[in-house]
Motif scaffolding. Structure first.
Motif, PDB file in Angstrom:
ATOM      1  N   LEU A 113      -0.236   0.687   8.854  1.00 17.55           N
ATOM      2  CA  LEU A 113      -0.259   1.797  10.011  1.00 17.55           C
ATOM      3  C   LEU A 113      -1.701   2.672   9.479  1.00 17.55           C
ATOM      4  O   LEU A 113      -2.566   3.057   9.875  1.00 17.55           O
ATOM      5  CB  LEU A 113       1.027   2.701   9.599  1.00 17.55           C
ATOM      6  CG  LEU A 113       0.875   3.944  10.479  1.00 17.55           C
ATOM      7  CD1 LEU A 113       0.485   3.394  11.948  1.00 17.55           C
ATOM      8  CD2 LEU A 113       2.138   4.723  10.435  1.00 17.55           C
ATOM      9  N   GLN A 114      -1.656   2.869   7.896  1.00 18.71           N
ATOM     10  CA  GLN A 114      -2.726   3.669   7.388  1.00 18.71           C
ATOM     11  C   GLN A 114      -4.290   2.916   7.946  1.00 18.71           C
ATOM     12  O   GLN A 114      -5.003   3.616   8.084  1.00 18.71           O
ATOM     13  CB  GLN A 114      -2.763   3.830   5.771  1.00 18.71           C
ATOM     14  CG  GLN A 114      -3.746   4.684   5.393  1.00 18.71           C
ATOM     15  CD  GLN A 114      -3.949   6.046   6.140  1.00 18.71           C
ATOM     16  OE1 GLN A 114      -2.819   6.534   6.380  1.00 18.71           O
ATOM     17  NE2 GLN A 114      -5.126   6.541   6.182  1.00 18.71           N
ATOM     18  N   THR A 115      -4.243   1.761   7.864  1.00 18.90           N
ATOM     19  CA  THR A 115      -5.275   0.857   7.928  1.00 18.90           C
ATOM     20  C   THR A 115      -5.700   1.099   9.443  1.00 18.90           C
ATOM     21  O   THR A 115      -6.894   1.365   9.889  1.00 18.90           O
ATOM     22  CB  THR A 115      -5.248  -0.593   7.742  1.00 18.90           C
ATOM     23  OG1 THR A 115      -5.023  -0.865   6.302  1.00 18.90           O
ATOM     24  CG2 THR A 115      -6.486  -1.340   7.930  1.00 18.90           C
ATOM     25  N   SER A 116      -4.669   0.965  10.341  1.00 21.17           N
ATOM     26  CA  SER A 116      -4.983   0.941  11.747  1.00 21.17           C
ATOM     27  C   SER A 116      -5.280   2.719  12.275  1.00 21.17           C
ATOM     28  O   SER A 116      -6.371   2.735  13.025  1.00 21.17           O
ATOM     29  CB  SER A 116      -3.638   0.968  12.454  1.00 21.17           C
ATOM     30  OG  SER A 116      -3.191  -0.517  12.396  1.00 21.17           O
ATOM     31  N   VAL A 117      -4.960   3.729  11.525  1.00 21.59           N
ATOM     32  CA  VAL A 117      -5.310   4.821  11.804  1.00 21.59           C
ATOM     33  C   VAL A 117      -6.742   5.079  11.266  1.00 21.59           C
ATOM     34  O   VAL A 117      -7.610   5.582  12.075  1.00 21.59           O
ATOM     35  CB  VAL A 117      -4.355   5.901  10.814  1.00 21.59           C
ATOM     36  CG1 VAL A 117      -5.050   7.392  10.988  1.00 21.59           C
ATOM     37  CG2 VAL A 117      -3.018   6.151  11.368  1.00 21.59           C
ATOM     38  N   GLU A 118      -7.149   4.662   9.989  1.00 22.96           N
ATOM     39  CA  GLU A 118      -8.567   4.780   9.695  1.00 22.96           C
ATOM     40  C   GLU A 118      -9.470   3.864  10.454  1.00 22.96           C
ATOM     41  O   GLU A 118     -10.601   4.513  10.979  1.00 22.96           O
ATOM     42  CB  GLU A 118      -8.691   4.052   8.218  1.00 22.96           C
ATOM     43  CG  GLU A 118      -8.174   4.977   7.374  1.00 22.96           C
ATOM     44  CD  GLU A 118      -7.717   4.257   5.907  1.00 22.96           C
ATOM     45  OE1 GLU A 118      -8.389   3.195   5.729  1.00 22.96           O
ATOM     46  OE2 GLU A 118      -7.346   5.061   4.868  1.00 22.96           O
ATOM     47  N   GLU A 119      -9.035   2.851  11.270  1.00 22.57           N
ATOM     48  CA  GLU A 119      -9.886   2.049  12.076  1.00 22.57           C
ATOM     49  C   GLU A 119     -10.065   2.821  13.308  1.00 22.57           C
ATOM     50  O   GLU A 119     -11.318   2.828  14.036  1.00 22.57           O
ATOM     51  CB  GLU A 119      -9.478   0.619  12.340  1.00 22.57           C
ATOM     52  CG  GLU A 119      -9.579  -0.172  11.054  1.00 22.57           C
ATOM     53  CD  GLU A 119      -8.948  -1.662  11.171  1.00 22.57           C
ATOM     54  OE1 GLU A 119      -8.249  -2.060  12.308  1.00 22.57           O
ATOM     55  OE2 GLU A 119      -9.086  -2.410  10.427  1.00 22.57           O
TER      56      GLU A 119
END
Length: 71
Positions: A46-52
């Motif tokens: 989820l954190q990776t998706s938010v950053e992307e």
């Protein structure tokens, strides 16, 4: 889906704490640990998706603003 075996060695204090947390939720220690790992993996994804998403919108915003200044 196939399953694999993962063996963990931990000290008795940690096992006792995990056992206490698992018992409060009516779970086995194994299920409690697997659930924690799955939750951590989800949080990471989820954190990776938010950053992307933030990078995408930042680049889109800079693209729009550069078009405005060029005209």
């Amino acid at each position: 889906m196939t399953s694999k075996v993962l063996s963990l060695r931990m000290d008795s204090d940690l096992f006792d704490r995990l056992h206490t947390h698992a018992a409060k939720r009516g779970m086995s220690v194994q299920d409690y640990v697997v659930r924690a790992l799955v939750r951590d993996d989800f949080d990471e994804r989820l954190q990776t998706s938010v950053e992307e998403t933030e990078r995408f919108f930042a680049s889109a915003a800079s693209s729009v603003s550069s078009r405005r200044t060029a005209t």
